[in-house]
Design a protein around this motif. Sequence first.
Motif, PDB file in Angstrom:
ATOM      1  N   UNK A   1       0.829  -1.202   0.000  1.00 12.45           N
ATOM      2  CA  UNK A   1       0.000   0.000   0.000  1.00 12.45           C
ATOM      3  C   UNK A   1       0.865   1.256   0.000  1.00 12.45           C
ATOM      4  N   UNK A   2       1.934   1.252   0.798  1.00 12.81           N
ATOM      5  CA  UNK A   2       2.820   2.417   0.879  1.00 12.81           C
ATOM      6  C   UNK A   2       3.492   2.670  -0.462  1.00 12.81           C
ATOM      7  N   UNK A   3       3.999   1.606  -1.090  1.00 12.56           N
ATOM      8  CA  UNK A   3       4.672   1.760  -2.375  1.00 12.56           C
ATOM      9  C   UNK A   3       3.696   2.179  -3.466  1.00 12.56           C
ATOM     10  N   UNK A   4       2.491   1.633  -3.438  1.00 19.37           N
ATOM     11  CA  UNK A   4       1.485   1.999  -4.441  1.00 19.37           C
ATOM     12  C   UNK A   4       1.077   3.463  -4.291  1.00 19.37           C
ATOM     13  N   UNK A   5       0.944   3.923  -3.036  1.00 17.28           N
ATOM     14  CA  UNK A   5       0.626   5.332  -2.795  1.00 17.28           C
ATOM     15  C   UNK A   5       1.742   6.230  -3.312  1.00 17.28           C
ATOM     16  N   UNK A   6       2.982   5.791  -3.110  1.00 17.64           N
ATOM     17  CA  UNK A   6       4.123   6.564  -3.608  1.00 17.64           C
ATOM     18  C   UNK A   6       4.056   6.694  -5.126  1.00 17.64           C
ATOM     19  N   UNK A   7       3.735   5.590  -5.805  1.00 14.64           N
ATOM     20  CA  UNK A   7       3.629   5.619  -7.259  1.00 14.64           C
ATOM     21  C   UNK A   7       2.542   6.589  -7.718  1.00 14.64           C
ATOM     22  N   UNK A   8       1.413   6.562  -7.024  1.00 10.54           N
ATOM     23  CA  UNK A   8       0.317   7.467  -7.381  1.00 10.54           C
ATOM     24  C   UNK A   8       0.697   8.923  -7.162  1.00 10.54           C
ATOM     25  N   UNK A   9       1.417   9.208  -6.092  1.00  6.61           N
ATOM     26  CA  UNK A   9       1.869  10.573  -5.825  1.00  6.61           C
ATOM     27  C   UNK A   9       2.824  11.049  -6.918  1.00  6.61           C
ATOM     28  N   UNK A  10       3.714  10.162  -7.337  1.00  3.69           N
ATOM     29  CA  UNK A  10       4.674  10.515  -8.387  1.00  3.69           C
ATOM     30  C   UNK A  10       3.945  10.831  -9.690  1.00  3.69           C
ATOM     31  N   UNK A  11       3.005   9.968 -10.041  1.00  6.02           N
ATOM     32  CA  UNK A  11       2.288  10.141 -11.306  1.00  6.02           C
ATOM     33  C   UNK A  11       1.340  11.342 -11.284  1.00  6.02           C
TER      34      UNK A  11
ATOM     35  N   UNK B   1      18.515  -8.633  -7.368  1.00  2.70           N
ATOM     36  CA  UNK B   1      19.161  -7.996  -8.512  1.00  2.70           C
ATOM     37  C   UNK B   1      18.557  -8.496  -9.820  1.00  2.70           C
ATOM     38  N   UNK B   2      18.381  -9.819  -9.896  1.00  7.58           N
ATOM     39  CA  UNK B   2      17.793 -10.395 -11.107  1.00  7.58           C
ATOM     40  C   UNK B   2      16.378  -9.915 -11.342  1.00  7.58           C
ATOM     41  N   UNK B   3      15.615  -9.775 -10.264  1.00  2.00           N
ATOM     42  CA  UNK B   3      14.246  -9.290 -10.373  1.00  2.00           C
ATOM     43  C   UNK B   3      14.223  -7.862 -10.915  1.00  2.00           C
ATOM     44  N   UNK B   4      15.144  -7.032 -10.415  1.00  2.42           N
ATOM     45  CA  UNK B   4      15.213  -5.645 -10.889  1.00  2.42           C
ATOM     46  C   UNK B   4      15.542  -5.590 -12.378  1.00  2.42           C
ATOM     47  N   UNK B   5      16.464  -6.435 -12.832  1.00  2.54           N
ATOM     48  CA  UNK B   5      16.827  -6.462 -14.247  1.00  2.54           C
ATOM     49  C   UNK B   5      15.644  -6.914 -15.097  1.00  2.54           C
ATOM     50  N   UNK B   6      14.918  -7.931 -14.621  1.00  4.76           N
ATOM     51  CA  UNK B   6      13.734  -8.405 -15.343  1.00  4.76           C
ATOM     52  C   UNK B   6      12.693  -7.295 -15.497  1.00  4.76           C
ATOM     53  N   UNK B   7      12.656  -6.392 -14.514  1.00  7.66           N
ATOM     54  CA  UNK B   7      11.693  -5.298 -14.551  1.00  7.66           C
ATOM     55  C   UNK B   7      12.240  -4.074 -15.281  1.00  7.66           C
ATOM     56  N   UNK B   8      13.342  -4.272 -16.011  1.00  2.00           N
ATOM     57  CA  UNK B   8      13.991  -3.191 -16.766  1.00  2.00           C
ATOM     58  C   UNK B   8      14.536  -2.111 -15.836  1.00  2.00           C
ATOM     59  N   UNK B   9      15.023  -2.565 -14.692  1.00  2.00           N
ATOM     60  CA  UNK B   9      15.649  -1.663 -13.727  1.00  2.00           C
ATOM     61  C   UNK B   9      17.155  -1.823 -13.721  1.00  2.00           C
TER      62      UNK B   9
ATOM     63  N   UNK C   1      17.021  -0.101  -8.406  1.00  2.00           N
ATOM     64  CA  UNK C   1      16.048   0.892  -8.863  1.00  2.00           C
ATOM     65  C   UNK C   1      15.299   0.310 -10.050  1.00  2.00           C
ATOM     66  N   UNK C   2      14.005   0.577 -10.105  1.00  2.00           N
ATOM     67  CA  UNK C   2      13.160   0.057 -11.190  1.00  2.00           C
ATOM     68  C   UNK C   2      12.248   1.173 -11.686  1.00  2.00           C
ATOM     69  N   UNK C   3      11.636   0.999 -12.865  1.00  2.00           N
ATOM     70  CA  UNK C   3      10.615   1.959 -13.296  1.00  2.00           C
ATOM     71  C   UNK C   3       9.504   2.037 -12.246  1.00  2.00           C
ATOM     72  N   UNK C   4       8.951   3.227 -12.065  1.00  2.00           N
ATOM     73  CA  UNK C   4       8.022   3.414 -10.949  1.00  2.00           C
ATOM     74  C   UNK C   4       6.779   2.537 -11.060  1.00  2.00           C
ATOM     75  N   UNK C   5       6.419   2.113 -12.261  1.00  2.00           N
ATOM     76  CA  UNK C   5       5.240   1.258 -12.409  1.00  2.00           C
ATOM     77  C   UNK C   5       5.451  -0.119 -11.786  1.00  2.00           C
ATOM     78  N   UNK C   6       6.714  -0.516 -11.571  1.00  2.00           N
ATOM     79  CA  UNK C   6       7.025  -1.826 -10.982  1.00  2.00           C
ATOM     80  C   UNK C   6       7.475  -1.714  -9.535  1.00  2.00           C
ATOM     81  N   UNK C   7       7.466  -0.497  -9.010  1.00  2.00           N
ATOM     82  CA  UNK C   7       8.032  -0.252  -7.677  1.00  2.00           C
ATOM     83  C   UNK C   7       7.314  -1.036  -6.582  1.00  2.00           C
ATOM     84  N   UNK C   8       5.992  -0.933  -6.530  1.00  2.00           N
ATOM     85  CA  UNK C   8       5.245  -1.628  -5.470  1.00  2.00           C
ATOM     86  C   UNK C   8       5.473  -3.129  -5.540  1.00  2.00           C
ATOM     87  N   UNK C   9       5.537  -3.662  -6.747  1.00  2.00           N
ATOM     88  CA  UNK C   9       5.708  -5.101  -6.932  1.00  2.00           C
ATOM     89  C   UNK C   9       7.044  -5.587  -6.393  1.00  2.00           C
TER      90      UNK C   9
END
Length: 568
Positions: free
Chosen positions: A334-344, A512-520, A452-460
């Motif tokens: 929820x915290x990460x999703x709220x952060x994404x919404x604030x950014x957008x 690290x691998x997860x971040x790369x998969x998410x184009x981070x 670091x990842x694109x913000x759309x994948x941040x909460x995930x």
Amino acid sequence: MSGFRLISGYRRVWQPQSRSLVGHAPNVRLHRWPGYRPYSTASGTSTTSAGKKRGQTLFNAFRVMSIFAFGAGFYITSKLDPSPKSTPTNNETQPITYANRTEMLHAAEEIARVLGQDYVSYDTEVLEHHGHSDWSTSNSPERAVAVVYPRTTSDVSTIAKICTRRNVPMAPFGAGSSVEGNFSQPHSGICIDFSHMDEIIAFHPDDMDVVVQPGVNWVDLNTQIASSGLFAPMDPSPTATVGGMVSTNCSGTNAFRYGTMKDWVLNLTVVLADGSVIKTRSGRPRKSSAGYNLTSLFVGAEGTLGIVTEITLKLAPIPQETSVAIVAFPTIHDAAAAATSLIRSGTPSLAALEIMDDVQMKVLNEHGSAAVRKRKWAEQPTLFIKFSGTTDGIKGDIARAGEIVKSYSKAGFHFARTKQEELDLWAARKEALFTMVSIKPKGMEMWSTDVAVPISRLAEIIDWSKKECGKLGIFASVIGHVGDGNFHVAMMYDPKNEEQKKSVGRTVHEMMGKAIQMEGTVSGEHAIGIGKKDCLRDELGAETIGLMRTLKKAVDPTWVMNPGKVFD
């Protein structure tokens, strides 16, 4: 002026008296030297008079961090091996052979003869401090044979010429606050400490830029120039120096609004391996399309291509007004999703957006500084939000942000009512790493890393990382600069427990691998050092690493500039 004195080759710890902008972070060892020269506000004037007090900085209430709790046995053993040090660094098949310990000591003695005996320390405690960090697991067993303290670019050039001629590795050292082993000496050699090179060389308020030496602390810099209405907006560890910030392309809590270090460097003076001195630009232009962008080549290079001895930085106007708010959430997702919404949302005055998980909030309640423990913190994932701009603009944006957050949390914003409360609230975020280090049980190690990842994948990815770390049954905490998609994970483990150590390492590499998969990216702001070399190859591929290796060979053919970092 408060400061340090050199006593038997090492520095006395300084304990300033004044409060700081950020607050009261405990348990950090400071490393500063006397001789900081204040500037003249006249454009282009050099700093010549001593006496500016360093006490008016961010280091109030910092306690001395005990980072020398290591046995001497392994250190002495690693030093007595007279054999040449080699590693496959030049290319994949031909190892480079460095000078042996005796030859390295001869190089240090030659530096002492040329520059002066007080420029060189062989003190065991000094060598240990300059070769090991309690901040991370990315340490090497080797130590430098000596630490050298240059005062000028010419001194650094002399050191480079001697080390290159004798085939001795060089490792630059700033404040020692990096977490990926960036300043370690895996092949021994000479450690170059820039704490004596801490002058503001020229300040140009009309042009909004400043020229500094690498040992200048960014907090001190901002204190010195505050009356001009300008500041350097990067906000890493309060102990960080500008040279280290350039070498790692640092960022910090202000990166959401202001970007990273690469966005603020106009020009660099660099000493190359052969001792030659270059400038990456001819002057201080705000823009240039003249030739290769050499400035950006050296920013983030971790001293592997050259040693930075002067930095020209852009400055920004200090915001008219700031406001700090916190809000707790039922889950980390929820915290990460709220952060994404604030950014957008594109909220104009949103300046910083930080996250701390439930573990970290509990640590604050139990072990935070006195100022932080004035408040009983909700032990839930929490966003720390900073607004900056005009007074009227902030008011409207706060209301807008409050409406966005309602979808994720029923707690609502808690705003600082006074400037002091604002400092204390933000101190809770800034203290995080220092507090974790202070509570680390004896014999335990802390693995701190970031992606670091694109913000759309941040909460995930934050949700995934929190769950994976939770499976380990050890202290694990998530914290970070979610405003720019960057977050950190810190885990404490017993290095003697091989299974636990492997599990932590496996989890980190999976992240690290997860971040790369998410184009981070595998490193948002801590650079690569010795800790993430394999991960960098996974992110960039062999061809890109090959080009980087070609550039390295072109400017450092004998591979003596901070070897063992970034790639082999």
